[in-house]
Scaffold this active site. Sequence first.
Site, PDB file in Angstrom:
ATOM      1  N   TYR A  10       0.845  -1.198   0.000  1.00 54.97           N
ATOM      2  CA  TYR A  10       0.000   0.000   0.000  1.00 54.97           C
ATOM      3  C   TYR A  10       0.883   1.252   0.000  1.00 54.97           C
ATOM      4  O   TYR A  10       0.721   2.151  -0.828  1.00 54.97           O
ATOM      5  CB  TYR A  10      -0.914  -0.012   1.231  1.00 54.97           C
ATOM      6  CG  TYR A  10      -1.599   1.306   1.476  1.00 54.97           C
ATOM      7  CD1 TYR A  10      -2.588   1.761   0.607  1.00 54.97           C
ATOM      8  CD2 TYR A  10      -1.243   2.115   2.554  1.00 54.97           C
ATOM      9  CE1 TYR A  10      -3.210   2.981   0.822  1.00 54.97           C
ATOM     10  CE2 TYR A  10      -1.854   3.335   2.774  1.00 54.97           C
ATOM     11  CZ  TYR A  10      -2.845   3.767   1.909  1.00 54.97           C
ATOM     12  OH  TYR A  10      -3.453   4.973   2.111  1.00 54.97           O
TER      13      TYR A  10
HETATM   14  O1  UGA Z   1      -2.213   7.191   7.937  1.00 58.46           O
HETATM   15  C1  UGA Z   1      -2.163   6.439   7.000  1.00 58.46           C
HETATM   16  O2  UGA Z   1      -1.403   6.654   6.097  1.00 58.46           O
HETATM   17  C2  UGA Z   1      -3.025   5.203   6.952  1.00 58.46           C
HETATM   18  O3  UGA Z   1      -3.827   5.148   8.110  1.00 58.46           O
HETATM   19  C3  UGA Z   1      -4.553   3.978   8.254  1.00 58.46           C
HETATM   20  O4  UGA Z   1      -3.667   2.914   8.492  1.00 58.46           O
HETATM   21  P1  UGA Z   1      -3.300   2.586  10.003  1.00 58.46           P
HETATM   22  O5  UGA Z   1      -2.588   3.723  10.649  1.00 58.46           O
HETATM   23  O6  UGA Z   1      -2.605   1.286   9.990  1.00 58.46           O
HETATM   24  O7  UGA Z   1      -4.734   2.525  10.699  1.00 58.46           O
HETATM   25  P2  UGA Z   1      -5.544   1.333  11.370  1.00 58.46           P
HETATM   26  O8  UGA Z   1      -5.673   0.196  10.448  1.00 58.46           O
HETATM   27  O9  UGA Z   1      -6.778   1.904  11.911  1.00 58.46           O
HETATM   28  O10 UGA Z   1      -4.587   0.886  12.580  1.00 58.46           O
HETATM   29  C4  UGA Z   1      -4.328   1.769  13.644  1.00 58.46           C
HETATM   30  C5  UGA Z   1      -3.461   1.092  14.684  1.00 58.46           C
HETATM   31  O11 UGA Z   1      -4.192   0.015  15.267  1.00 58.46           O
HETATM   32  C6  UGA Z   1      -3.449  -1.178  15.183  1.00 58.46           C
HETATM   33  N1  UGA Z   1      -4.388  -2.295  15.015  1.00 58.46           N
HETATM   34  C7  UGA Z   1      -5.094  -2.437  13.870  1.00 58.46           C
HETATM   35  C8  UGA Z   1      -5.998  -3.461  13.726  1.00 58.46           C
HETATM   36  C9  UGA Z   1      -6.157  -4.383  14.756  1.00 58.46           C
HETATM   37  O12 UGA Z   1      -6.950  -5.356  14.682  1.00 58.46           O
HETATM   38  N2  UGA Z   1      -5.419  -4.227  15.890  1.00 58.46           N
HETATM   39  C10 UGA Z   1      -4.527  -3.206  16.051  1.00 58.46           C
HETATM   40  O13 UGA Z   1      -3.883  -3.104  17.096  1.00 58.46           O
HETATM   41  C11 UGA Z   1      -2.497  -1.011  14.035  1.00 58.46           C
HETATM   42  O14 UGA Z   1      -1.361  -1.813  14.226  1.00 58.46           O
HETATM   43  C12 UGA Z   1      -2.194   0.480  14.106  1.00 58.46           C
HETATM   44  O15 UGA Z   1      -1.150   0.690  15.016  1.00 58.46           O
HETATM   45  C13 UGA Z   1      -5.402   3.694   7.026  1.00 58.46           C
HETATM   46  O16 UGA Z   1      -6.000   2.424   7.104  1.00 58.46           O
HETATM   47  C14 UGA Z   1      -4.626   3.838   5.756  1.00 58.46           C
HETATM   48  O17 UGA Z   1      -5.505   3.713   4.656  1.00 58.46           O
HETATM   49  C15 UGA Z   1      -3.940   5.167   5.772  1.00 58.46           C
HETATM   50  O18 UGA Z   1      -3.285   5.442   4.628  1.00 58.46           O
END
Ligand code: UGA
Length: 431
Positions: free
Chosen positions: A242
């Site tokens: 991504y």
């Molecule tokens: O800022 C960005 O660039 C990105 O932000 C998000 O990606 P992410 O930060 O990974 O957001 P989440 O999927 O909501 O995860 C947030 C946090 O929760 C954690 N998480 C996620 C899912 C889960 O089941 N458990 C968990 O602890 C992840 O490791 C991460 O640290 C978006 O999904 C992306 O599309 C975007 O581009």
Amino acid sequence: MPSLEDELFPSTPGKFKIERSNTMNRQFHRCFTSTSTMFLWALFLVALTASYLSFQSFVDSGSRYFSASWGGIQWEKHVRSSAQIHRSGGMSVLVTGAAGFVGTHVSLALKKRGDGVVGLDNFNNYYDPSLKKARKALLNNHGIFVIEGDINDAKLLAKLFDAVAFTHVMHLAAQAGVRYAMQNPHSYVHSNIAGLVTLLEACKSANPQPSIVWASSSSVYGLNENVPFSEADRTDQPASLYAATKKAGEEIAHTYNHIYGLSITGLRFFTVYGPWGRPDMAYFSFTRNILQGKPITVYRGKNHVDLARDFTYIDDIVKGCLGSLDTSGKSTGSGGKKRGPAPYRIFNLGNTSPVTVPKLVNILERHLKVKAKKNVIEMPGNGDVPFTHANISSAQKEFGYRPTTDLQTGLKKFVRWYLSYYGYNRGKRVN
Ligand SMILES: O=C(O)[C@H]1O[C@H](OP(=O)(O)OP(=O)(O)OC[C@H]2O[C@@H](n3ccc(=O)[nH]c3=O)[C@H](O)[C@@H]2O)[C@H](O)[C@@H](O)[C@@H]1O
């Protein structure tokens, strides 16, 4: 020479082959003739039915073509009326991914201040398309026409630029999600690379060329360890496909700016959250599971270090998008040729105060008044990064970007929306 009858009914050893009288022969012949006539009729009927069916399918595909979800006089009328500007010095904006989370909010904000907005969205099923349809209905209620179509459809894009002289394109259509890239890598190439190129081709050929603002991602910082992340920091170590497609998008955008004089601004969004959000994101899926009494999985970094994100509230992101559009400057090309240099910009849009994932869960528990069943595991090697933190001084300097919503306040608004949208307030659960 064998007769047709012989060919259709070849002699087989059987009753009729043994010694026969003349009478029997005549009867047999009559009977044989009438049977074969019936067979020929049956054959004729089968052929007739087959040609009728194939004609039907031709008519069907024809009518499918003519009733395609875009095109026609009425359709063009809707497009033009939706693109109409209602304030002096306003803009007319093509918003791709308009039925997405950020797309919906940006479209509404533009419309509210009097800009013309036409939405485009392919309504794919990466997450529940009914939520996208509900967002579309919301946009329709505010006079925004959303076309169901794909950014890879060059003919549709050409038709749109024929119908309207868009001043700006807010390009938010993308395959989002960091971890899903391992399951469906091609979807990222299709939307974030091929789709981007198709869109930029249409923009470069449009007359006048629009200015473009588009969604990159904080994930381009990848394994970078300098915090907070600045636009000048290295972005050549993506941790997910991504992130790699977003980084590639930035380079592709630079090329179109350089060759064709398109004004292009890339926005690196930092984990955007809020009402009408994306069900695949942690804050959303945690809320759903907590309310349904299901466990949530909380990832943890190496040496038991908590993961952290610079969670950014949607209203702050919208302000950043509008600020970028307002200061984007003009594209200089025409007829597909560059006439002079045009702006090429990249901005972080974050909140500048990272919060750990356990803290996020804590806030949700308090707003939902339900304790989460937590399953804490070490972060799998699936594209995730341990933390993000935005330096926003460039956006601050360029268009006064200043986020004002902390996670506690923003999640309160999200939870209020969630409970109402999914019917918890009416005493019933619809999810
Ligand atoms: O800022 C960005 O660039 C990105 O932000 C998000 O990606 P992410 O930060 O990974 O957001 P989440 O999927 O909501 O995860 C947030 C946090 O929760 C954690 N998480 C996620 C899912 C889960 O089941 N458990 C968990 O602890 C992840 O490791 C991460 O640290 C978006 O999904 C992306 O599309 C975007 O581009």
